[in-house]
Scaffold this active site. Structure first.
Site, PDB file in Angstrom:
ATOM      1  N   HIS A 137       0.827  -1.208   0.000  1.00 40.22           N
ATOM      2  CA  HIS A 137       0.000   0.000   0.000  1.00 40.22           C
ATOM      3  C   HIS A 137       0.861   1.258   0.000  1.00 40.22           C
ATOM      4  CE1 HIS A 137      -2.715  -3.031   1.988  1.00 40.22           C
ATOM      5  NE2 HIS A 137      -3.435  -2.643   0.960  1.00 40.22           N
ATOM      6  N   GLY A 156      -8.857  -4.780   1.041  1.00 42.40           N
ATOM      7  CA  GLY A 156      -8.998  -3.597   0.201  1.00 42.40           C
ATOM      8  C   GLY A 156      -8.732  -3.947  -1.245  1.00 42.40           C
ATOM      9  N   GLU A 157      -8.683  -2.953  -2.094  1.00 40.13           N
ATOM     10  CA  GLU A 157      -8.643  -3.201  -3.536  1.00 40.13           C
ATOM     11  C   GLU A 157      -7.425  -3.994  -3.995  1.00 40.13           C
ATOM     12  OE1 GLU A 157      -7.685   0.152  -6.135  1.00 40.13           O
ATOM     13  OE2 GLU A 157      -7.579   1.390  -4.333  1.00 40.13           O
ATOM     14  N   PHE A 158      -6.299  -3.882  -3.294  1.00 39.18           N
ATOM     15  CA  PHE A 158      -5.109  -4.600  -3.750  1.00 39.18           C
ATOM     16  C   PHE A 158      -5.229  -6.101  -3.517  1.00 39.18           C
ATOM     17  CE2 PHE A 158      -3.504  -0.264  -2.799  1.00 39.18           C
ATOM     18  CZ  PHE A 158      -3.343   0.108  -4.120  1.00 39.18           C
ATOM     19  N   GLY A 159      -6.009  -6.479  -2.517  1.00 38.92           N
ATOM     20  CA  GLY A 159      -6.281  -7.901  -2.317  1.00 38.92           C
ATOM     21  C   GLY A 159      -7.012  -8.481  -3.507  1.00 38.92           C
TER      22      GLY A 159
END
EC number: 2.-.-.-
Length: 340
Positions: free
Chosen positions: A66, A115-118
């Site tokens: 992140h 979150g979005e990176f997952g």
């Protein structure tokens, strides 16, 4: 004294691994350095890098992936130290859910992510294993991955071994099931990364704050180092002091999570060069970083010797897995002694 104030934003509500920060406060280590700390908790963990990068907060905590992505998106932040080194991170699930060590067993399942990176990570893995993003249902869970698995809202979800996995193990124990029924498909193995460093938890700074206040940051890190040394020297005593200040953590789950975090605490606080190189490459592979991206970290504000990096990181990870399993079984505080 107002010029000595630092605002510091946690990556979530107080957890066991935040202990060095709060003990540096309660034991007066920040005060010894002439610092007035305001330790803040985010309403939404996804806002942390934006709040720090925009200058609304001076410093805080965030995972490596992140931190890299934040600067790529125009939020100027830099890592100045490490808190939690390479906690095992992966897709958590319960035995009997129909999921196995074969990644393709996730087909048709509901998979939770923080979150979005997952979501980006899972999508990239599905391609690697001959699947499409449409082959699974993505569910954004925030920090409630273990809770959602327990409640049956998802079949599996991304979490870390010393936090969400312990939460699942505690649930299983109450059900009369073995803790070993909590399983993890480690992302570092699935993605052939060679480390779990993308989830290393970092101390990060707003770049403008760092530029204008280098000595203040050095003092902050001296206080954190002193608190970290205290925790590592006597973890039981340190925990008693922590829960006296944060009584909401005075429970079996938090204590067991703390035991499992113990081996991951960075004793030197140094950013590990090899890890940054690997995760920067991983970020480019995930297309969340541009091809010419330069890693945003520095060790120049740490005023003690830098340790040598481990010679064989894959062997270190193998030994850490054995070590953490032993910690789970015995419930002890032990650091991993790596061979030279």
């Amino acid at each position: 004294m107002s010029t000595d104030k630092i605002t510091f934003l946690l990556n979530w509500q107080p957890t066991p691994y935040h202990i060095p920060i709060f003990l540096a406060q309660t034991k007066g280590y920040f005060k010894e350095q002439g610092l007035d700390m305001a330790i803040l908790e985010p309403t939404n963990p996804s806002d942390v890098t934006e709040l720090i990068g925009s200058g609304k907060v001076d410093m805080g905590l965030k995972a490596m992936i992140h931190t890299l992505a934040a600067k790529a998106r125009g939020f100027p932040v830099t890592s100045v130290a490490s808190l939690l080194d390479e906690p095992f991170t992966g897709v958590l699930y319960l035995k009997g859910s129909g999921i196995t060590e074969d990644f393709q067993s996730l087909k048709g399942k509901k998979i939770g992510y923080v979150g979005e990176f997952g979501k980006i990570q899972i999508d990239e893995l599905t391609k690697h294993y001959g699947m499409k993003p449409e082959d699974y249902t993505a569910v954004r869970c925030g920090m409630n991955v273990a809770k959602y698995i327990i409640e049956g809202k998802i079949d599996a979800g991304i979490g870390i071994e010393c936090m969400q996995q312990v939460e699942l193990e505690e649930y299983l124990a109450k059900q009369g099931r073995p803790a070993s029924d909590a399983k993890m498909l480690r992302i570092d193995k699935l993605a052939c990364l060679g480390c779990c460093c993308f989830c290393t938890v970092l101390y990060i700074c707003n770049d403008e704050f760092l530029k204008k206040n280098p000595e203040k940051v050095r003092k902050f890190l001296k206080a954190i180092k002193k608190a970290t040394d205290y925790v590592l020297a006597d973890p039981v005593k340190a925990w008693k002091e922590y829960i006296d200040f944060k009584p909401q953590l005075n429970n079996d789950l938090s204590y067991k999570q703390y035991q499992r975090c113990y081996a991951y605490f960075s004793s030197s606080l140094y950013n590990v060069h090899r890890d940054w190189k690997k995760v920067t490459g991983y970020g480019k592979r995930l297309a969340i970083l541009p091809p010419d991206y330069v890693s945003n970290y520095t060790n120049e504000y740490l005023s003690w010797p830098e340790p040598e990096e481990v010679s064989d990181p894959l062997e270190a990870q193998r030994l850490m897995a054995i070590h953490q399993e032993k910690c789970r079984q015995e419930g002890t505080f032990k650091r991993l002694a790596l061979p030279a």
